[in-house]
Design an enzyme around this catalytic site. Structure first.
Site, PDB file in Angstrom:
ATOM      1  N   TYR A 121      95.022  75.149  -7.081  1.00  0.00           N
ATOM      2  CA  TYR A 121      96.499  73.083  -7.329  1.00  0.00           C
ATOM      3  C   TYR A 121      97.398  73.092  -6.415  1.00  0.00           C
ATOM      4  O   TYR A 121      97.986  72.909  -6.892  1.00  0.00           O
ATOM      5  CB  TYR A 121      96.531  73.671  -9.031  1.00  0.00           C
ATOM      6  CG  TYR A 121      96.106  73.676  -9.667  1.00  0.00           C
ATOM      7  CD1 TYR A 121      94.603  72.779  -9.730  1.00  0.00           C
ATOM      8  CD2 TYR A 121      96.048  74.454 -10.765  1.00  0.00           C
ATOM      9  CE1 TYR A 121      93.706  72.528 -10.843  1.00  0.00           C
ATOM     10  CE2 TYR A 121      94.412  75.014 -12.339  1.00  0.00           C
ATOM     11  CZ  TYR A 121      94.018  73.369 -11.744  1.00  0.00           C
ATOM     12  OH  TYR A 121      92.608  74.096 -12.399  1.00  0.00           O
ATOM     13  N   LYS A 163     103.912 103.418 -11.474  1.00  0.00           N
ATOM     14  CA  LYS A 163     104.796 102.298 -12.520  1.00  0.00           C
ATOM     15  C   LYS A 163     103.924 102.143 -13.785  1.00  0.00           C
ATOM     16  O   LYS A 163     103.724 101.007 -13.905  1.00  0.00           O
ATOM     17  CB  LYS A 163     105.185 100.878 -11.771  1.00  0.00           C
ATOM     18  CG  LYS A 163     105.936 100.703 -12.009  1.00  0.00           C
ATOM     19  CD  LYS A 163     107.291 100.864 -12.531  1.00  0.00           C
ATOM     20  CE  LYS A 163     108.303  99.419 -13.217  1.00  0.00           C
ATOM     21  NZ  LYS A 163     108.969 100.501 -14.011  1.00  0.00           N
ATOM     22  N   ASP A 196     110.915 102.695  -9.942  1.00  0.00           N
ATOM     23  CA  ASP A 196     111.940 102.657  -9.570  1.00  0.00           C
ATOM     24  C   ASP A 196     113.021 103.891  -9.209  1.00  0.00           C
ATOM     25  O   ASP A 196     114.046 103.383  -8.619  1.00  0.00           O
ATOM     26  CB  ASP A 196     112.168 101.625 -10.671  1.00  0.00           C
ATOM     27  CG  ASP A 196     112.067 102.041 -11.875  1.00  0.00           C
ATOM     28  OD1 ASP A 196     110.983 103.013 -12.168  1.00  0.00           O
ATOM     29  OD2 ASP A 196     112.131 101.422 -13.067  1.00  0.00           O
ATOM     30  N   ASP A 220     104.759 102.695   1.151  1.00  0.00           N
ATOM     31  CA  ASP A 220     105.204 101.430   2.285  1.00  0.00           C
ATOM     32  C   ASP A 220     106.822 101.581   2.232  1.00  0.00           C
ATOM     33  O   ASP A 220     107.509 101.982   3.113  1.00  0.00           O
ATOM     34  CB  ASP A 220     104.891 100.041   2.022  1.00  0.00           C
ATOM     35  CG  ASP A 220     105.380  99.197   3.108  1.00  0.00           C
ATOM     36  OD1 ASP A 220     105.537  99.866   4.641  1.00  0.00           O
ATOM     37  OD2 ASP A 220     105.944  98.138   2.862  1.00  0.00           O
ATOM     38  N   ASP A 224     110.028 103.175   4.725  1.00  0.00           N
ATOM     39  CA  ASP A 224     111.112 103.265   5.077  1.00  0.00           C
ATOM     40  C   ASP A 224     112.288 103.378   4.574  1.00  0.00           C
ATOM     41  O   ASP A 224     113.308 103.408   5.406  1.00  0.00           O
ATOM     42  CB  ASP A 224     111.190 101.029   5.125  1.00  0.00           C
ATOM     43  CG  ASP A 224     111.027 100.826   6.114  1.00  0.00           C
ATOM     44  OD1 ASP A 224     110.152 101.278   6.658  1.00  0.00           O
ATOM     45  OD2 ASP A 224     110.656  99.493   6.502  1.00  0.00           O
TER      46      ASP A 224
HETATM   47  C1  IPM Z   1     103.478  99.976   8.220  1.00  0.00           C
HETATM   48  C2  IPM Z   1     104.295  98.644   8.515  1.00  0.00           C
HETATM   49  C3  IPM Z   1     102.860  97.280   7.761  1.00  0.00           C
HETATM   50  C4  IPM Z   1     102.671  97.973   6.900  1.00  0.00           C
HETATM   51  C5  IPM Z   1     103.543  95.939   8.150  1.00  0.00           C
HETATM   52  C6  IPM Z   1     103.456  95.195   9.644  1.00  0.00           C
HETATM   53  C7  IPM Z   1     101.890  94.782   7.507  1.00  0.00           C
HETATM   54  O1  IPM Z   1     105.803  97.863   7.558  1.00  0.00           O
HETATM   55  O2  IPM Z   1     103.262  99.958   8.499  1.00  0.00           O
HETATM   56  O3  IPM Z   1     104.663 100.482   7.450  1.00  0.00           O
HETATM   57  O4  IPM Z   1     103.347  97.237   5.184  1.00  0.00           O
HETATM   58  O5  IPM Z   1     101.536  98.726   6.142  1.00  0.00           O
HETATM   59 MN    MN Z   2     106.163  99.006   6.638  1.00  0.00          MN
END
Ligand code: IPM
Ligand code: MN
Length: 331
Positions: A121, A163, A196, A220, A224
């Site tokens: 849709y 989670k 979380d 992921d 970071d």
């Molecule tokens: C990582 C990056 C990738 C991921 C992206 C660019 C698709 O963020 O290697 O951590 O999410 O795996």
């Molecule tokens: Mn990443």
């Protein structure tokens, strides 16, 4: 850097470069040739630079190169060490290098990163979008086992990111497999946190962690956050591993292509260099891998050469050259 290490330790690296990139896509309509994966198959390892460009949609650049490589070559472990190095400032108050030293083991082939789903849709008010998360017992068990075994070689403590209070099918399954496998590793202390509060603990108690295992998406996000608390995303390395070595593994920095500083010559080269050290170790060049990591650590601890992301004003080349000199001539 890798050439410098190879020269010092007396081996040769046989490089083949493939110009597969967003520029290739803009010129040819594809990130890599249709038989690109076959070209890669016979190599021992793949050394990849960050991929992405603002004028190419991310799903094209990533699903046209990085993600097919991870999957085709069953690189089901994404290994991401996080260490606060001497001479690097953490945004956390009163934290020393000994407080931040853990490794994230991210599931790298399935989970939330799935292309099963669709949209119906489209363009109407009933527009409906579904994306399936896929957890297989094979996929979950193999990454958990890798993490348990890695914990054995470290401080014997494994934390699972979950989670299962909100995601009621896949995450209880993940917890169940974690519990079942932990019986085979009685020497490993285990704990688990919902994702979380786990992110909060990364900031408040980074010293609680040794090995942290998580699904593709949770891993992921954590990978970071971890490097951010250790001072800079620009320094974080990663290894996409096929532990059985049936296929090539791939080594790349955790950071993206940083279009905001593209072409300025100020990107921190350490994420890429350290990933190269992980690659050398995977190839069995242990002393060379240690030498590169040592050179990174000593450069940061003993010199003022730094890129802007870690509080300096040096260029990418200056920092790279400072590290390379220590690889060539250890101090
Ligand atoms: C990582 C990056 C990738 C991921 C992206 C660019 C698709 O963020 O290697 O951590 O999410 O795996
Ligand atoms: Mn990443």
């Amino acid at each position: 850097m890798l050439e410098a290490a190879a020269a010092r330790f007396g081996f040769k690296l046989d490089w083949h470069s493939f110009n597969w990139s967003c520029e290739t896509y803009l010129a040819s309509g594809a990130m890599m040739p249709s038989d690109g994966l076959n070209h890669l198959r016979s190599f021992d390892a793949i050394y990849l630079g960050a991929v992405g460009r603002p004028d190419v949609p991310d799903h094209i650049s990533l699903w046209g190169l990085l993600i097919p490589i991870r999957r085709t070559f069953r690189q089901y472990v994404n290994l991401r060490p996080v260490r606060l190095l001497d001479g690097i400032e953490t945004p956390l108050k009163n934290r020393k290098p000994a407080d931040i030293d853990f490794t994230i083991v991210r599931e790298n082939n399935e989970g939330e990163y799935s292309n099963i789903g669709g949209r119906i849709y489209e363009g109407t008010s009933e527009e409906t979008v579904v994306q399936q998360t896929v957890f297989t017992r094979t996929g979950v068990d193999r990454v958990l086992r890798f993490a348990f075994n890695l914990a054995r070689s470290r401080r014997k403590h494994l934390t699972s990111a979950t989670k299962s209070n909100g995601i009621i099918h896949t995450m209880p399954f993940w917890d169940e497999r974690f519990r079942i496998l932990s019986a085979e590793y009685p020497d490993i202390r285990t704990d688990q946190y919902h994702i979380d509060i786990l992110t909060a603990h990364f900031v408040r108690h980074p010293d609680w962690f040794d090995i942290v295992v998580g699904s593709n998406l949770f891993g992921d996000i954590l990978s970071d956050l971890g490097p951010a608390v250790a001072g800079s995303i620009g320094m974080a390395p990663s290894a996409n591993l096929n532990p059985e070595k049936e296929y090539p593994s791939m080594f790349e920095p955790v950071h993206g292509s940083a279009p905001d500083i593209s072409g300025k010559g100020i990107a921190n080269p350490i994420g890429q260099i350290w990933s190269g050290a992980l690659m050398l170790r995977h190839l069995g060049a242990f002393a060379a891998a240690d030498a590169v990591e040592d050179a990174i650590a000593k450069t940061l601890a003993e010199s003022a050469v730094r890129t802007p992301d870690i509080g300096g004003s040096s260029s990418t080349n200056e920092l790279g050259e400072a590290i390379a000199q220590r690889v060539r001539r250890p101090t």
